[in-house]
Design an enzyme around this catalytic site. Structure first.
Site, PDB file in Angstrom:
ATOM      1  N   HIS A 165       2.201   4.514   4.147  1.00  0.00           N
ATOM      2  CA  HIS A 165       1.525   5.138   3.323  1.00  0.00           C
ATOM      3  C   HIS A 165       1.700   6.725   3.026  1.00  0.00           C
ATOM      4  CE1 HIS A 165      -2.319   2.606   5.313  1.00  0.00           C
ATOM      5  NE2 HIS A 165      -1.322   2.109   4.376  1.00  0.00           N
ATOM      6  N   SER A 200       0.796  -1.062   0.118  1.00  0.00           N
ATOM      7  CA  SER A 200      -0.039  -0.111  -0.084  1.00  0.00           C
ATOM      8  C   SER A 200       0.864   1.285  -0.155  1.00  0.00           C
ATOM      9  CB  SER A 200      -1.040   0.080   1.372  1.00  0.00           C
ATOM     10  OG  SER A 200      -0.300  -0.165   2.334  1.00  0.00           O
TER      11      SER A 200
END
Length: 329
Positions: free
Chosen positions: A237, A185
């Site tokens: 992230h 991610s």
């Protein structure tokens, strides 16, 4: 995705935002130029296949029925044999043990800094904590990545994906030093960041500019906000997003619509491209910030610096304690 405290107590992988993406493909604004060249997408499908293949190999090596300590419960979906999953109380994401992930290259600060295993900054991008984590990330990758690759080609999108994943790993290592981390991610947030900077630097060729910008910002904010849940590595992230955001200014610059219209050229024309002064300025600033960020981050990392010592509130970026959960160590 949140995992239970039993995983955390064993140094389990921090899920890099597994099921929390809201694919923005349908909200991406349209260009004025309808004659824009469309590339054939193959690097994104290849990334998906690679991630799935790595997960299958991970489960083969994990071999729950043979290696699992039965005191924590029985393996899940046992008819799969050695591909069955760890007990849910150990890994609710339907996946391998944290020991297997660490063996195969999960991001672990001590091994990177003191064990000379810098390769973990890359290998962790291809590992996933479970089926739930894998499917969520791969669906997001398909929705986000294929459209970007069709517009900009496999080289630029491949570079953004890989460098964003690496940038997420660097920032994660600086702030999370007592557990392991896996997941793609960081790379996915890099693609989101690149979408935002591409919209900014190519502002004049978009229709419905304000709506496109607001929609994209809302999607990004929601995804980052979910990262404050426990056991989600929001530093990966953020690091991936910032890397992709800067790379978008560098790699995704387009000739401006007004110039193409005056010269009667399609956006994929072979004539020398014409850009505005602000695009050159953004390109230069992005290059300087990206290089400086990687140099400073890597120097701090391999010197063993703990980012939390220099930013006492930054831990709230990855977990905010509430009455319903606490942020483990």
């Amino acid at each position: 995705m949140a995992a239970n405290e039993d995983i955390e107590s064993r140094g389990a992988a921090k899920n890099r935002g597994g099921g929390n993406h809201h694919p923005p493909a349908s909200s991406t604004p349209y260009y004025f130029e309808t004659s824009e060249r469309q590339w054939t997408s193959w690097i994104i499908p290849m990334f998906v296949v690679a991630n799935v293949a790595v997960f299958i190999v991970t489960m083969f090596i994990n071999n729950c029925p043979r290696k699992h300590d039965q005191t924590n419960g029985r393996c899940v979906v046992r008819f799969l044999g050695r591909f069955s999953f760890q007990p849910l109380r150990e890994n609710p994401l339907l996946g391998p043990s944290s020991a297997t992930l660490q063996k195969l290259g999960a991001l672990a600060w001590y091994q990177v800094v003191h064990g000379g295993q810098g390769w973990r900054l890359i290998t962790c991008i291809w590992l996933h904590a479970g089926v739930v984590h894998l499917l969520a990330n791969m669906f997001s990758l398909v929705f986000i990545g294929i459209r970007l690759e069709q517009q900009f080609g496999f080289v630029r999108i491949g570079v953004i994906y890989l460098l964003s994943g690496f940038g997420g790993s660097v920032l994660s290592s600086l702030f999370i030093q007592n557990s392991i981390s896996v997941g793609a991610s960081g790379a996915l947030f890099g693609l989101l960041g690149a979408m935002l900077s591409e919209l900014i630097t190519n502002w004049t060729i978009y229709a419905n500019k304000a709506a496109a910008l607001i929609t994209l910002i809302v999607i990004i904010v929601i995804n980052l906000a979910v990262g404050i849940l426990p056991h989600v590595d929001n530093f990966a992230h953020i690091g991936g997003f910032l890397t992709g955001f800067l790379l978008g200014f560098i790699l995704l610059v387009r000739p401006q619509f007004g110039w193409m219209e005056r010269h009667n050229l399609p956006s994929a024309g072979r004539a020398p491209s014409k850009h505005k002064a602000y695009q050159y300025a953004l390109w230069l600033v992005a290059v300087v910030l990206l290089v400086a960020g990687f140099v400073v981050g890597l120097v701090m990392l391999f010197r063993g610096v703990n980012g939390n010592d220099h930013c006492h509130w930054c831990h709230y970026l990855t977990c905010v304690p509430t009455s319903r959960w606490r942020c483990g160590s």
